[in-house]
Design a protein around this motif. Structure first.
Motif: not given
Length: 339
Positions: A195-202, A225-229, A233-235
């Motif tokens: 997303x330009x400000x972090x990576x989402x994983x799903x 989804x999980x946000x890697x920033x 890692x934030x779920x």
């Protein structure tokens, strides 16, 4: 040599309309090439380019097929960006002098400034669409089946880069907004979205996300989804929403399914400020919607058509003390109703 009247060489070929990810990788223009093309375009549009500049641009175009491809894409997109100031200018120059007119002229100068500032003009010269595999124009929405178990819907003025080769499923959201439906398939890696400000994983999820120059947000409606920033890692589970940017902490809230009404060409407003409502409508059209500060904070609720801003705003006139005036098809003014 390039024709400075329209910013393109006279021998320009019609732009290649195929999705860029189907072109040979060696001919896909990189971000740096796209930015070079925009710098050349801006220089030729500036009115100060001389014969040497024109010859240098022609030489640059001849250096690499990727240069020509980026140039052709830029011309196709630039037509939309160039037609707005002209239409607004005729109205503004013929209108009586006023504070509103001066503000409109400042707005036009901001739009026209794209021709001078090049790729930095994020809103009206979307360079991201030049390097995208798929994109939408202002006011366009598009649904795409990218792979088995992976579908996206792009909102207005959105650009994405896609890699679904082998067992990888990667999407770069370069600008705009999209709805994603992902299902896990045997032997396929989890979906990754930059997303330009972090990576989402799903693995299995239905979620929407939006990227602007100020940050990104994601809302989850099914699955997780999980946000890697920044290494953390934030779920995010169904019913939750995150907003984040480089220079700010992640903010968590509740996702609202009504936010997805844009997929069906509608907008559901719940106690929205009038200026926020106008800004939301403005994403779906070419032109300007100006809201007088005297009425900007008025609140509204309801369901409105997304593709007809004038109709949506005029529907508010019986309930709010406002008047909606159309100066041209590109310029709507919302002001206080005269008593």
């Amino acid at each position: 040599m390039p024709d400075t009247a329209n910013g393109m060489p006279p021998d320009r070929r019609p732009p290649d309309r195929r999705p860029l990810h189907r072109l040979p990788p060696a001919h896909r223009p990189s971000d740096s090439v796209v930015r070079q093309a925009i710098v050349w375009w801006a220089k030729l549009q500036s009115g100060v380019a001389d014969l040497r500049d024109q010859e240098s641009c022609s030489a640059w175009l001849a250096e690499d097929p990727a240069h020509r491809l980026a140039w052709d894409r830029l011309q196709a997109i630039g037509q939309d960006a160039r037609r707005v100031p002209s239409a607004l200018a005729h109205t503004a120059l013929n209108a009586p002098a006023s504070r509103g007119r001066r503000a409109a002229l400042r707005g036009m100068l901001s739009i026209a400034g794209v021709a001078v500032t090049g790729w930095a003009g994020y809103r009206h010269a979307p360079w991201q669409r030049l390097v995208a595999d798929f994109s939408t124009d202002v006011g366009e929405r598009r649904s795409l089946a990218l792979a088995d178990g992976l579908r996206v819907t792009l909102n207005s003025d959105t650009a994405v880069r896609v890699n679904v080769s082998g067992n990888a499923r990667n999407i770069d959201l370069l600008r705009g907004e999209m709805l994603v439906a992902a299902e896990l398939r045997p032997g396929i890696e989890a979906l990754r979205v930059d997303t330009g400000y972090g990576e989402l994983r799903a693995e299995r999820a239905r979620f929407d996300l939006r990227r602007t120059a100020l940050g990104s947000r994601v809302g989850v409606y099914e699955g997780s989804v999980a946000l890697l920033r920044h290494g953390v890692l934030t779920h995010v589970n169904a019913g939750e929403r995150l907003a984040y940017a480089d220079d700010a902490e992640t903010r968590r809230g509740a996702s609202d399914p009504d936010r997805l009404a844009w997929v069906d060409g509608m907008v559901v407003a719940k106690e929205w400020r009038l200026d926020d409502f106008a800004e939301y409508l403005a994403r779906q059209r070419v032109g300007v919607i100006r809201v007088d500060p005297a009425v900007a904070s008025l609140r509204l609720s309801g369901v409105f058509p997304l593709d007809d801003a004038e109709r949506a705003l005029k529907a508010l006139e019986p309930a709010l003390p406002i008047t909606v005036t159309r100066h041209t098809q590109y310029w709507l003014q919302v002001g206080p109703r005269e008593i």
